[in-house]
Enzyme design. Structure first.
Site, short mmCIF file in Angstrom:
data_model
loop_
_atom_site.label_atom_id
_atom_site.label_comp_id
_atom_site.label_asym_id
_atom_site.label_seq_id
_atom_site.Cartn_x
_atom_site.Cartn_y
_atom_site.Cartn_z
N ARG A 14 0.22 -1.27 -0.08
CA ARG A 14 0.14 -0.18 -0.01
C ARG A 14 0.85 1.11 -0.33
NH1 ARG A 14 -3.17 -3.29 3.91
NH2 ARG A 14 -1.66 -1.85 5.16
N ARG A 38 4.38 -11.84 -6.01
CA ARG A 38 4.20 -13.98 -5.69
C ARG A 38 2.90 -14.08 -6.30
NH1 ARG A 38 6.25 -13.37 0.21
NH2 ARG A 38 8.17 -14.43 -0.56
N LEU A 75 7.86 -4.31 1.97
CA LEU A 75 7.73 -5.99 2.53
C LEU A 75 7.29 -5.87 3.81
CD1 LEU A 75 9.86 -8.28 0.70
CD2 LEU A 75 7.88 -7.16 0.09
N HIS A 80 12.25 -7.75 6.01
CA HIS A 80 13.16 -6.88 5.03
C HIS A 80 14.28 -7.20 5.03
CE1 HIS A 80 10.01 -2.99 6.25
NE2 HIS A 80 9.66 -3.59 5.84
N LYS A 98 11.51 1.63 6.48
CA LYS A 98 11.03 0.86 8.07
C LYS A 98 10.19 0.16 8.27
CE LYS A 98 8.51 2.89 9.48
NZ LYS A 98 7.38 2.56 9.32
N ARG A 164 0.66 -5.60 10.82
CA ARG A 164 1.15 -4.67 11.16
C ARG A 164 0.78 -5.84 12.39
NH1 ARG A 164 0.07 0.91 9.34
NH2 ARG A 164 -1.71 -0.15 7.73
N ASP A 176 6.29 -0.51 14.14
CA ASP A 176 5.51 -0.02 12.51
C ASP A 176 5.85 1.82 12.90
OD1 ASP A 176 4.53 -1.40 10.32
OD2 ASP A 176 4.58 -2.88 12.49
#
Length: 327
Positions: A14, A38, A75, A80, A98, A164, A176
């Site tokens: 997003r 994917r 991702l 990450h 981040k 998240r 997050d």
């Protein structure tokens, strides 16, 4: 010498339109060249919608693409480190969202890989590239001996099925949202702090929906980090620094393009400063391209990311929660 950087995106997340696609249209030294997912159908739909010329049906395919110079990694947190390392092994520069990794140990491994590769690896704390951020450091120097540094990022995310909130994907409010105030307190405090205490509000086993941490800096000043994705503090975006000569308070240092206000009181005088509304993501992309094309230095390095993750890990430990793990 190339005059622009061709960036490929791992995943149709997003955040990609705001963080990369739209600002990429305004930064001449950047081209968003490819996207991988994917589900190749999802990648194709995303590419068609945003005008991205090439589509790959796997992350590995994108990393093998000779027409991609750099990779953007948006991702889930727990992936990450893995995909930043894979991109480096494929000879690609990396702009990584981040938090940089699941924990400090993984961040240190990625930083070592970045160093040995000689490639650019930038953690995407975009606010650090807006003109407001270096100005804050200049104002801190006016405040004299520091007393206290504080930063808050709270916003409501009541979608509790969101990734998240997933422990398996290295989620939680501190990861997050809280990584922003952790980074800001380190930056404004001028040194690496020690975590003295932390208290979490939970959403599920081991997953924080809110966190407050108290810190102490080597010179004696204190720090506070407050973050939330679901608590009574619905929206808080701020930082403040108190010193012997006065204080600064800033509303929304983290995305100043949506409105911000810096209030400074020094030696009995008050002033208000504001900066342009150009998106911080555009400044970040320019800095990334300058680093790749011209070797220019930048603040959110892999080593800086390791230092942020050490504080994040220590806050989790102080709150009695598990340090996040790679997915």
């Amino acid at each position: 010498m190339a005059d622009h950087v061709r960036i490929g995106v791992l995943g149709a997340a997003r955040i990609v339109p705001a963080a990369l696609v739209r600002p990429g249209r305004s930064v001449a030294s950047v081209e968003v060249a490819a996207v991988a997912a994917r589900d190749v159908g999802r990648a194709q739909h995303f590419a068609d919608r945003h005008g991205i010329p090439r589509v790959h049906g796997s992350y590995e395919e994108l990393l093998d693409d000779p027409n991609v110079d750099a990779v953007y990694v948006p991702l889930p947190n727990g992936l990450h480190g893995k995909w930043t390392t894979a991109a480096l092994a494929a000879g690609k520069h990396v702009l990584c969202e981040k938090p940089f990794a699941a924990n400090a140990d993984e961040a240190a491994e990625v930083a070592a890989a970045a160093k040995s590769s000689g490639l650019v690896v930038m953690e995407a704390f975009h606010y650090r590239y807006h003109p407001l951020a270096p100005r804050l450091a200049e104002v801190v120097a006016e405040l004299g001996e520091l007393r206290h540094v504080e930063a808050r990022m709270c916003f409501p995310l009541p979608r509790f099925g969101d990734i998240r909130y997933s422990l398996e994907l290295a989620g939680g409010a501190l990861m997050d949202a809280g990584c922003y105030p952790v980074n800001a307190v380190r930056y404004l405090g001028g040194a690496e702090p020690e975590v003295k205490s932390a208290r979490a509000l939970l959403k599920g086993d081991g997953v924080d929906r809110a966190m407050r941490a108290e810190l102490k800096f080597p010179a004696g000043h204190t720090g506070t980090v407050v973050t939330s994705m679901w608590s009574r503090s619905l929206l808080r975006l701020s930082a403040k620094v108190l010193g012997a000569n006065g204080e600064l308070r800033v509303f929304n240092p983290f995305a100043p393009q949506f409105g911000h206000r810096l209030v400074v009181r020094v030696n009995g005088h008050r002033r208000v400063e504001r900066f342009d509304r150009r998106p911080s993501y555009e400044y970040q992309l320019e800095a990334f391209a300058d680093a790749v094309l011209h070797g220019k230095p930048f603040p959110t390095t892999a080593d800086d990311a390791v230092a942020t993750m050490r504080v994040v890990d220590d806050i989790y430990r102080a709150a009695g929660l598990p340090v996040r793990q790679p997915s």
